[in-house]
Design a protein around this motif. Structure first.
Motif, short mmCIF file in Angstrom:
data_model
loop_
_atom_site.label_atom_id
_atom_site.label_comp_id
_atom_site.label_asym_id
_atom_site.label_seq_id
_atom_site.Cartn_x
_atom_site.Cartn_y
_atom_site.Cartn_z
N ALA A 15 0.98 4.23 -15.32
CA ALA A 15 1.49 3.02 -14.87
C ALA A 15 2.96 2.60 -15.80
N TRP A 162 2.77 6.54 -9.60
CA TRP A 162 1.99 5.57 -9.38
C TRP A 162 0.76 5.76 -8.46
N TYR A 163 1.23 6.94 -7.64
CA TYR A 163 0.34 7.46 -6.49
C TYR A 163 -0.78 7.96 -7.41
N ALA A 166 -2.81 5.10 -8.84
CA ALA A 166 -3.58 4.50 -7.80
C ALA A 166 -4.70 5.32 -7.47
N ILE A 170 -8.42 3.67 -7.28
CA ILE A 170 -8.96 3.50 -6.07
C ILE A 170 -10.14 4.52 -5.95
#
Length: 189
Positions: A15, A162-163, A166, A170
């Protein structure tokens, strides 16, 4: 033996890396001033990434340890260069900053090679990071026309980081792999 589940420090490292990289490219494209970049460079890109790196060391992840502490130091160092320039304490020339970036390009090359053995998302992040550094090197030593090229490549890099972040968050809360990271580009065995 403890049954407490610990958080993955990579989420904070990714991040911080992604956000500061993205902000710097907005600056390089003339979309924002340097203030937000310096602030986040010290706090999120610098200190938070270094903390993530030290926590990665505790998990035995040498790659995460090296990457997050190194790029945390990159952001803190770059922030100091900008502040020293602004206050006229020690002015770094275009060439000085160019050599700073060349040194980081060489370190990034080593981490890029290692990233090829991890997974596609990591390889994409480090491939774009390496290319971005190369374009920044060219911008400092050849022509500033390479700066926007570097910026666009590094925006892809930031979004790739960021992917991965995530994906970790997630996939963890979903309890299954919704965001795929892909296979290693190099697989020896």
């Amino acid at each position: 033996m403890s049954t407490i589940k610990l958080g993955n420090p990579a989420v904070v490292g990714l991040a911080g890396f992604g956000l500061t990289t993205l902000l710097l490219q907005f600056h390089n494209l003339g979309l924002c001033g340097l203030g937000p970049v310096v602030s986040m460079g010290f706090i999120f890109g610098g200190f938070a990434q270094m903390i993530a790196g030290f926590l990665e060391q505790k998990t035995g992840n040498n790659f995460g340890f090296a990457a997050f502490t190194s790029y945390g130091a990159f952001w803190i160092g770059l922030g100091f260069i900008w502040i020293l320039n602004d206050f006229g304490i020690y002015k770094s020339s275009e060439t000085d900053i160019g050599y700073y970036l060349v040194a980081w390009t060489l370190l990034t090359f080593i981490l890029w090679v290692a990233s090829l053995f991890i997974h596609t998302a990591m390889a994409v992040t480090f491939t774009t990071l390496l290319l971005g550094f190369i374009f920044l090197d060219l911008a400092h030593f050849v022509s500033h026309e390479f700066t926007p090229i570097a910026a666009y490549v590094l925006i892809v890099c930031a979004l790739s980081a960021w992917y991965m972040m995530a994906g970790i968050i997630i996939n963890d809360v979903a309890g299954k792999e919704l965001l795929k990271v892909g296979k290693p580009w190099i697989h020896l065995k």
